[in-house]
Design a protein around this motif. Structure first.
Motif, PDB file in Angstrom:
ATOM      1  N   ALA A 182      -2.904   5.644  -6.847  1.00  0.00           N
ATOM      2  CA  ALA A 182      -4.346   5.471  -6.604  1.00  0.00           C
ATOM      3  C   ALA A 182      -5.049   6.812  -6.395  1.00  0.00           C
ATOM      4  CB  ALA A 182      -4.551   4.589  -5.377  1.00  0.00           C
ATOM      5  N   LEU A 183      -4.303   7.849  -6.040  1.00  0.00           N
ATOM      6  CA  LEU A 183      -4.905   9.170  -5.786  1.00  0.00           C
ATOM      7  C   LEU A 183      -4.672  10.138  -6.944  1.00  0.00           C
ATOM      8  CD1 LEU A 183      -3.777   9.659  -2.057  1.00  0.00           C
ATOM      9  CD2 LEU A 183      -5.894   8.659  -2.924  1.00  0.00           C
ATOM     10  N   ALA A 184      -4.083   9.625  -8.015  1.00  0.00           N
ATOM     11  CA  ALA A 184      -3.668  10.493  -9.123  1.00  0.00           C
ATOM     12  C   ALA A 184      -4.847  10.792 -10.043  1.00  0.00           C
ATOM     13  CB  ALA A 184      -2.524   9.836  -9.887  1.00  0.00           C
ATOM     14  N   ARG A 185      -5.765  11.600  -9.566  1.00  0.00           N
ATOM     15  CA  ARG A 185      -6.974  11.912 -10.332  1.00  0.00           C
ATOM     16  C   ARG A 185      -6.869  13.226 -11.089  1.00  0.00           C
ATOM     17  NH1 ARG A 185     -11.015  12.663  -5.976  1.00  0.00           N
ATOM     18  NH2 ARG A 185     -11.656  14.204  -7.509  1.00  0.00           N
ATOM     19  N   VAL A 195      -4.241  15.601  -5.382  1.00  0.00           N
ATOM     20  CA  VAL A 195      -4.821  16.896  -5.022  1.00  0.00           C
ATOM     21  C   VAL A 195      -3.788  17.784  -4.312  1.00  0.00           C
ATOM     22  CG1 VAL A 195      -5.778  16.288  -2.731  1.00  0.00           C
ATOM     23  CG2 VAL A 195      -6.996  17.912  -4.213  1.00  0.00           C
ATOM     24  N   SER A 196      -2.838  17.165  -3.610  1.00  0.00           N
ATOM     25  CA  SER A 196      -1.824  17.936  -2.878  1.00  0.00           C
ATOM     26  C   SER A 196      -0.836  18.630  -3.824  1.00  0.00           C
ATOM     27  CB  SER A 196      -1.040  17.014  -1.930  1.00  0.00           C
ATOM     28  OG  SER A 196      -1.917  16.223  -1.164  1.00  0.00           O
ATOM     29  N   HIS A 205       6.269   7.167 -12.189  1.00  0.00           N
ATOM     30  CA  HIS A 205       6.706   5.977 -11.441  1.00  0.00           C
ATOM     31  C   HIS A 205       6.311   6.049  -9.967  1.00  0.00           C
ATOM     32  CE1 HIS A 205       9.007   5.954 -15.084  1.00  0.00           C
ATOM     33  NE2 HIS A 205       9.810   6.916 -14.669  1.00  0.00           N
ATOM     34  N   SER A 206       5.086   6.504  -9.698  1.00  0.00           N
ATOM     35  CA  SER A 206       4.632   6.640  -8.307  1.00  0.00           C
ATOM     36  C   SER A 206       4.356   5.275  -7.694  1.00  0.00           C
ATOM     37  CB  SER A 206       3.351   7.467  -8.253  1.00  0.00           C
ATOM     38  OG  SER A 206       3.590   8.752  -8.768  1.00  0.00           O
ATOM     39  N   PRO A 207       4.546   5.161  -6.370  1.00  0.00           N
ATOM     40  CA  PRO A 207       4.132   3.934  -5.685  1.00  0.00           C
ATOM     41  C   PRO A 207       2.605   3.799  -5.761  1.00  0.00           C
ATOM     42  CG  PRO A 207       4.803   5.608  -4.094  1.00  0.00           C
ATOM     43  CD  PRO A 207       5.127   6.151  -5.455  1.00  0.00           C
ATOM     44  N   THR A 208       2.107   2.594  -5.523  1.00  0.00           N
ATOM     45  CA  THR A 208       0.679   2.321  -5.770  1.00  0.00           C
ATOM     46  C   THR A 208      -0.241   3.221  -4.952  1.00  0.00           C
ATOM     47  OG1 THR A 208       0.897   0.536  -4.185  1.00  0.00           O
ATOM     48  CG2 THR A 208       0.925  -0.086  -6.509  1.00  0.00           C
ATOM     49  N   HIS A 209       0.125   3.527  -3.689  1.00  0.00           N
ATOM     50  CA  HIS A 209      -0.802   4.315  -2.872  1.00  0.00           C
ATOM     51  C   HIS A 209      -0.872   5.770  -3.317  1.00  0.00           C
ATOM     52  CE1 HIS A 209       3.047   4.557  -0.721  1.00  0.00           C
ATOM     53  NE2 HIS A 209       2.630   5.617  -0.083  1.00  0.00           N
ATOM     54  N   ILE A 210       0.086   6.219  -4.100  1.00  0.00           N
ATOM     55  CA  ILE A 210       0.023   7.571  -4.660  1.00  0.00           C
ATOM     56  C   ILE A 210      -0.655   7.517  -6.029  1.00  0.00           C
ATOM     57  CG2 ILE A 210       1.432   9.512  -5.501  1.00  0.00           C
ATOM     58  CD1 ILE A 210       1.168   9.184  -2.406  1.00  0.00           C
TER      59      ILE A 210
END
Ligand SMILES: [Cu+2]
Length: 398
Positions: free
Chosen positions: A333-336, A343-344, A326-331
């Motif tokens: 978007a980085l969920a690769r 990456v963090s 349930h991440s917000p959109t800006h997170i």
């Protein structure tokens, strides 16, 4: 063994010396240490009672050799902080009700205690060991040349090197977190200026009622959470371009065994003007729960939609981030990196940022070789939150 020296007489302060003596059992990596005096952590850390603690090991030495890195020259520990200064240039720290609740923000960005920091770099690869040593500010890191984003490579997080180099164009870093990155300055032409920046983002600090408490004052910082600013200017010098050959693997990370692991829910909530953990506020002599020594547990940190981001930090044990839900959109978007992770989240972590509405699942292995029962803490690394009691004790029992 720790020993205590007699405090010297002083009219205003009681001064003392405490000699720490302990075995370093950590993996090689970029660690830090800071004051932890309850209700004083934020102010004391802000005033400078904190520093790096670098640990070396074979993986680290192999990397330094492969990339010809030298600590202090091409391998640079870099602490990023935000401070406020008064008209006389003295550090200013005086949180009002609003700032005590949301966290103190500075409006002067410092890289290794330097405002408008700049560095001349050769056209080669540098290792930057980034530490977010801020009380409350989250950064969305990127390297920019004009309007273009330049790629960089993440090689490590809180607890040392990750398994393989991961190329990205941005990454979040929350208070307490470390991000070890490689930046190839040779990708920009000589004379170019490249800025390590924080890109603008929605800080989600005003979700619901949090941040809108009447009569608590405004933030005194002239730099809002989520604002865009420069951290460090790199000026690329002329010279022969040296292209680094990145090793395919950096380290080996064995996944924590999670079959049969105990599931535990760690709930963040907002009650009145304070954030709480599992409905509790910190009490020095209260243990929130026991964990069996040598056992594996899966902890689910859940942050309500109404609230703000919290970097959750464990003492005593590094952990692995299993999943973000349930991440917000800006997170998102980085969920690769599988299971909603960015990456963090890779490698061995001791701090993980939990955004409003998110559930973050981590695996922890509670094996240790200290005698008897041991009490540790889990707390929010927003230092104002920690001081306000967003911290609990847990005990590892034999
Ligand atoms: Cu917090």
């Amino acid at each position: 063994m720790p020993s205590r020296a007699e405090p010297a007489a002083c009219p205003t302060l009681t001064r003392g010396v405490y000699a720490y003596d302990f075995k370093v059992r950590n993996r090689g990596g970029t660690y830090w240490y800071h004051t932890h005096a309850h209700h004083l952590t934020a102010k004391q850390a802000y005033n400078g009672l904190a520093s790096f603690f670098l640990v070396d090991d074979e993986d680290q030495r192999n990397l330094a050799q492969a990339l010809d890195l030298k600590l202090g020259e091409t391998d640079l520990p870099l602490v990023i902080q935000d401070k406020q200064f008064d008209a006389q240039g003295r550090l200013h720290y005086q949180p009002n009700g609003q700032e005590a609740m949301m966290g103190w923000l500075g409006d002067v960005i410092l890289a290794n205690l330097t405002p408008n920091a700049s560095l001349s770099v050769a056209p080669r690869t540098y290792r930057l060991r980034l530490l977010n040593g801020s009380n409350a500010r989250i950064y969305r890191l990127a390297f920019m040349k004009g309007q273009s984003r330049l790629n960089f490579v993440v090689i490590g997080t809180d607890g040392g090197l990750i398994e393989r180099p991961e190329q990205v164009s941005e990454a979040f870093i929350a208070p307490g977190e470390r991000l070890d990155v490689l930046f190839d300055a040779g990708q920009a032409p000589s004379g170019a200026e490249v800025f390590l920046k924080s890109l603008p983002f929605d800080p989600m600090e005003n979700e619901g009622d949090a941040g809108n408490m009447p009569g608590m004052g405004e933030s005194s910082s002239r730099l809002d959470a989520g604002a865009e600013f420069n951290i460090l200017k790199l000026t690329v010098l002329a010279g022969e371009r040296v292209e680094a050959k990145l090793p395919a693997t950096l380290s080996r990370i064995l996944p924590i065994r999670t079959t049969g692991a105990t599931q535990r829910s760690i709930k963040i909530s907002l009650q009145g003007m304070a954030f709480m953990i599992n409905g509790r506020t910190f009490k020095m002599d209260e243990v929130a729960f026991d964990v069996k020594r040598g056992s594996q547990e899966i902890w689910s940190f859940s942050n309500p939609k109404l609230g703000m981001p919290h970097p959750m930090h464990l003492h005593g044990f590094s952990f692995q981030v299993l999943e973000r839900l349930h991440s917000p959109t800006h997170i998102a978007a980085l969920a690769r990196f599988g299971k909603g992770r960015t990456v963090s989240d890779l490698g061995w972590k001791d701090t993980v940022l939990v955004w409003p509405g998110e559930t973050v699942r981590i695996a922890v292995d509670f094996a240790h070789d200290f005698a008897g029962d041991q009490t540790y803490m889990v707390h929010c690394h927003n230092l104002e939150h920690e001081d306000a009691g967003m911290m609990i004790n847990y005990r590892v029992v034999a």
